[in-house]
Motif scaffolding. Structure first.
Motif, PDB file in Angstrom:
ATOM      1  N   SER A 124      12.230 132.825  33.507  1.00 41.34           N
ATOM      2  CA  SER A 124      13.102 133.250  32.685  1.00 41.34           C
ATOM      3  C   SER A 124      14.389 132.520  32.772  1.00 41.34           C
ATOM      4  CB  SER A 124      13.518 134.862  32.843  1.00 41.34           C
ATOM      5  OG  SER A 124      13.768 135.080  34.290  1.00 41.34           O
ATOM      6  N   ARG A 125      14.595 131.602  33.827  1.00 42.83           N
ATOM      7  CA  ARG A 125      15.584 130.915  33.965  1.00 42.83           C
ATOM      8  C   ARG A 125      15.242 129.298  33.505  1.00 42.83           C
ATOM      9  NH1 ARG A 125      17.715 130.179  39.038  1.00 42.83           N
ATOM     10  NH2 ARG A 125      19.859 129.716  38.010  1.00 42.83           N
ATOM     11  N   LEU A 126      14.228 129.041  32.856  1.00 45.82           N
ATOM     12  CA  LEU A 126      13.837 127.900  32.713  1.00 45.82           C
ATOM     13  C   LEU A 126      13.722 127.509  31.120  1.00 45.82           C
ATOM     14  CD1 LEU A 126      10.462 127.663  34.931  1.00 45.82           C
ATOM     15  CD2 LEU A 126      12.822 126.347  35.328  1.00 45.82           C
ATOM     16  N   SER A 127      14.400 126.299  30.747  1.00 46.10           N
ATOM     17  CA  SER A 127      14.486 126.238  29.176  1.00 46.10           C
ATOM     18  C   SER A 127      13.172 125.522  28.684  1.00 46.10           C
ATOM     19  CB  SER A 127      15.501 125.447  29.028  1.00 46.10           C
ATOM     20  OG  SER A 127      15.618 123.974  29.793  1.00 46.10           O
ATOM     21  N   GLN A 128      12.316 125.281  29.567  1.00 46.46           N
ATOM     22  CA  GLN A 128      11.133 124.747  28.972  1.00 46.46           C
ATOM     23  C   GLN A 128       9.806 124.748  30.109  1.00 46.46           C
ATOM     24  OE1 GLN A 128      12.408 120.590  29.698  1.00 46.46           O
ATOM     25  NE2 GLN A 128      10.563 120.201  30.837  1.00 46.46           N
ATOM     26  N   ARG A 129       8.531 124.522  29.620  1.00 49.58           N
ATOM     27  CA  ARG A 129       7.544 124.807  30.383  1.00 49.58           C
ATOM     28  C   ARG A 129       7.326 123.579  31.370  1.00 49.58           C
ATOM     29  NH1 ARG A 129       3.556 128.889  31.198  1.00 49.58           N
ATOM     30  NH2 ARG A 129       1.601 128.002  32.268  1.00 49.58           N
ATOM     31  N   TYR A 130       7.072 123.874  32.849  1.00 49.89           N
ATOM     32  CA  TYR A 130       6.773 123.085  33.602  1.00 49.89           C
ATOM     33  C   TYR A 130       5.594 123.234  34.217  1.00 49.89           C
ATOM     34  CZ  TYR A 130      11.800 121.869  33.749  1.00 49.89           C
ATOM     35  OH  TYR A 130      12.967 121.359  33.363  1.00 49.89           O
ATOM     36  N   GLU A 131       4.660 121.871  34.451  1.00 51.00           N
ATOM     37  CA  GLU A 131       3.360 122.075  35.120  1.00 51.00           C
ATOM     38  C   GLU A 131       3.655 121.315  36.559  1.00 51.00           C
ATOM     39  OE1 GLU A 131       1.064 123.172  33.743  1.00 51.00           O
ATOM     40  OE2 GLU A 131       1.820 123.338  31.641  1.00 51.00           O
ATOM     41  N   VAL A 132       2.506 121.533  37.346  1.00 46.36           N
ATOM     42  CA  VAL A 132       2.368 120.849  38.676  1.00 46.36           C
ATOM     43  C   VAL A 132       2.570 119.435  38.533  1.00 46.36           C
ATOM     44  CG1 VAL A 132       0.793 120.327  40.362  1.00 46.36           C
ATOM     45  CG2 VAL A 132       1.018 122.850  39.530  1.00 46.36           C
ATOM     46  N   GLY A 133       3.498 118.815  39.417  1.00 45.56           N
ATOM     47  CA  GLY A 133       3.779 117.389  39.370  1.00 45.56           C
ATOM     48  C   GLY A 133       4.951 116.994  38.567  1.00 45.56           C
ATOM     49  N   ASP A 134       5.396 117.874  37.799  1.00 44.10           N
ATOM     50  CA  ASP A 134       6.695 117.605  36.973  1.00 44.10           C
ATOM     51  C   ASP A 134       7.850 117.635  37.892  1.00 44.10           C
ATOM     52  OD1 ASP A 134       5.277 117.490  34.793  1.00 44.10           O
ATOM     53  OD2 ASP A 134       5.878 119.700  34.047  1.00 44.10           O
ATOM     54  N   SER A 135       8.780 116.809  37.488  1.00 44.93           N
ATOM     55  CA  SER A 135       9.959 116.288  38.125  1.00 44.93           C
ATOM     56  C   SER A 135      10.912 117.501  37.509  1.00 44.93           C
ATOM     57  CB  SER A 135      10.705 115.182  37.985  1.00 44.93           C
ATOM     58  OG  SER A 135       9.906 114.162  38.570  1.00 44.93           O
TER      59      SER A 135
END
Length: 650
Positions: A542-553
């Motif tokens: 809920s606090r993220l503006s985008q989708r993140y995957e494992v390994g993302d900075s």
């Protein structure tokens, strides 16, 4: 009982006995028989040293026994025999005992024995009266004075154990003790001081007056030692600490300058080991002010004020000191004191001090309000009007002036200037405002998180303050603010003195740190991010503006706080980033792998878990390319590397 019977038929054959028999029977408690044998031996062999010594010890014991029974006729007979014997002058023990028992025939000593018995039976007043009779005959006898002193102390101690303390009786006992002029310093002298200290809370007792006769210089080193209760394990303040605390307060109130001069080094001695310093430091500051050392007094008063900033009396003290240094600063301090909303019945002197300064400034309207407030409060309480009020009422301006409705704006305008005096040497500490919260067991007591700039660390220091301490609710989270205060690095307790908004941007005391997403939990809808060894956090979707995957900075502003579970990190702001994370947490690898039991290990010990081995069909001896992340092995409690992504298998 016959005093002496030298013709006992059982002892006709004295030649069969020796001095050893005398000592043995005496030791066994057969004192009369031992004496009879000893007497016969000395008659038959008067020059035998051991016969004489054996009889001598029997006679000494007999004198003591008959003296306790008040049988002084027998005492005199035995003493005569004892004094007719000759003993080696170098035998100090027996000669001292002979001197002692010879005193028992003195009529005065008979009274002393009565006094000692009365004391032992708990009849302390009878003991005192008996001792005094002897002291009348021997006015310089220090031992008798000491005995009376102990009895007076015991009587006083009994008073404190009774249900109804008779203050007058204890004061008389203390006065009687001081007249004795007993040895000092001494244990008894210190114990009597302890009794006097217990009377300090009584309004009609002057500890200062007592100490001036007792002699403050008679405190012993032992009096400065804390008392440890071996039964409870509790530690109590030393006698010196209690007495100096109470006496210094009284001495200031009574302007006893000579005593205060003597007490200053003793105050410092107590402060060296005292845990609760504030009240003794307060008394010292007041003492220094009375003694004319205004600058030292002010510096110490500032130290006290920082701990009691909300109390009016500390600002009044600062004003009293500044009167001698800077009258304008004194005016500011008095205004600050009255801005603290003190209880009206306690501030008559404070209002009159401010009224005098207002008169000197020509602000008669404000001055008249202060004087009228004192009169109104005194009348309400039914108390006498202070003489200083009449001095104002008699001044020509008083009738002509129209009293102000209140002086609230006056107090407010000058209060901040008073605080500048107090905190002028403290730097402003940059900070950002955090969120408000309350503990489950204290739902009505809200607190506010504050993030203080930390030049020595990339993470700000998180502290909390009561929500009502400053007007925090006027500002949004992240607002740039600043404080004047002091942080205890050991306890992380922050004492805030001043607060204000400052120029800057939201969350500007934080540094951006780049981390790597090493886990995405779809069920709990959060990601886990690692930034360095022991530095990681979780972030809800809920606090993220985008989708993140494992390994993302990911770039984050992190706060650091101490909890009962250890150090925790929390993201206050989150940004997407193309910046690569540090090689300390994420590194590429391309190495041969060995596979064992479904687990992979590279030549540099990068661990490849079973899921990745199966997914990419990794076989023993193949070259594997990918990225490895810093990882903590909980089973081994060691840091290592773990494959996070696999880019290819050759």
């Amino acid at each position: 009982m016959a005093i002496i019977n030298h013709e006992s038929n059982t002892l006709n054959h004295s030649a069969s006995f020796t001095s050893k028999d005398v000592f043995a029977k005496r030791k066994a408690g057969d004192l009369d028989e031992a004496y009879q044998i000893g007497f016969k031996l000395v008659q038959s062999l008067p020059n035998d040293e051991w016969n004489v010594k054996a009889l001598g010890w029997c006679l000494i014991d007999l004198v003591k026994r008959e003296s306790q029974a008040n049988n002084f006729e027998a005492v005199n007979v035995y003493l005569t025999q004892l004094n007719n014997l000759s003993f080696d002058p170098s035998d100090k023990i027996i000669n001292d005992q002979i001197a002692f028992v010879n005193n028992l025939s003195n009529p005065a000593n008979r009274e002393l024995q009565k006094a000692k018995k009365a004391s032992k039976d708990g009849e302390h007043q009878l003991a005192i009266n008996t001792y005094r009779q002897v002291l009348h005959e021997q006015p310089d006898n220090q031992e008798i004075m000491l005995s009376i002193g102990w009895e007076l102390y015991r009587l006083a101690k009994l008073q404190f154990n009774s249900e109804n303390l008779n203050v007058f009786a204890v004061k008389k006992l203390l006065n009687d003790y001081l007249k004795l002029n007993c040895e000092k310093p001494s244990l008894l002298h210190s114990l009597v001081l302890g009794v006097a200290d217990k009377l300090t809370k009584e309004n009609n007792f002057s500890l200062v007056g007592f100490i001036k006769v007792w002699g403050i210089e008679n405190l012993r080193d032992e009096d400065f030692e804390e008392y440890h209760d071996i039964n409870t394990g509790k530690v109590y303040p030393s006698l010196a600490a209690k007495v100096i605390q109470h006496a210094s307060k009284q001495a200031v109130e009574q302007s006893e300058l000579d005593l205060l001069s003597k007490m200053l080094p003793l105050i410092d001695k107590v402060l060296e080991t005292s845990e609760e310093k504030i009240w003794l430091e307060l008394n010292k500051a007041r003492a220094l002010n009375l003694l004319g050392d205004f600058q030292s007094s002010f510096e110490l008063a500032v130290k006290v004020a920082k701990q009691k900033i909300g109390d009016y009396w500390v600002w009044e003290l600062l004003g009293d000191i500044q009167i001698n240094l800077d009258i304008n600063k004194a005016f500011n301090c008095y205004c600050r004191a009255l801005s603290s909303n003190p209880e009206e019945k306690f501030i008559a002197n404070l209002r009159l001090k401010l009224a005098r300064l207002l008169t000197e400034k020509g602000d008669f309207s404000a001055a008249k309000y202060e004087v009228n407030s004192v009169v109104e409060s005194r009348n309400k309480e039914g108390w006498a009007i202070p003489e200083k009020v009449n001095e104002f009422l008699s001044q020509p301006w008083f009738d002509d002036a129209e009293a102000a409705k209140n002086n609230d704006d006056l107090y407010k305008n000058f209060a901040s200037q008073a605080e500048e005096v107090l905190f002028q040497n403290l730097p402003w500490i940059k900070a950002n405002l955090g969120g408000a919260f309350s503990l489950p067991d204290k739902p009505n007591k809200k607190r506010r998180k504050i993030y203080l700039y930390n030049s020595a660390n990339q993470f700000p220091t998180e502290i909390t303050l009561p929500e009502r301490r400053f007007p925090f609710n006027k500002f949004s989270e992240g607002t740039p603010i600043q404080f004047k205060g002091e942080l205890d690095p050991t306890t992380n307790h922050f004492t805030a003195f001043q607060f204000e908004e400052r120029d800057g941007s939201h969350w500007d005391v934080f540094s951006l740190v780049v981390g790597v997403v090493d886990n995405v939990n779809e069920n709990k809808k959060l990601i886990h991010v690692i930034f360095d060894r022991d530095v990681d956090t979780v972030i809800p979707f809920s606090r993220l503006s985008q989708r993140y995957e494992v390994g993302d900075s990911i770039s984050v502003k992190l706060s650091k706080s101490k909890t009962k579970y250890g150090i925790k990190y929390y993201s206050v702001e989150i940004y997407s980033t193309s910046e690569a994370p540090s090689l300390k947490i994420l590194k590429p690898f391309s190495e041969a792998v060995r596979v064992s039991n479904g687990l992979g290990f590279t030549d540099t010990d990068v661990f490849i878990d079973r899921n990745l081995v199966d997914k990419f069909n990794i076989q023993d001896g193949l070259i594997v390319r990918g990225k490895a992340i810093l990882n903590f092995n909980k089973k081994r409690s060691t840091w290592g590397w773990k494959a996070l992504t696999i880019d290819g298998v050759d």
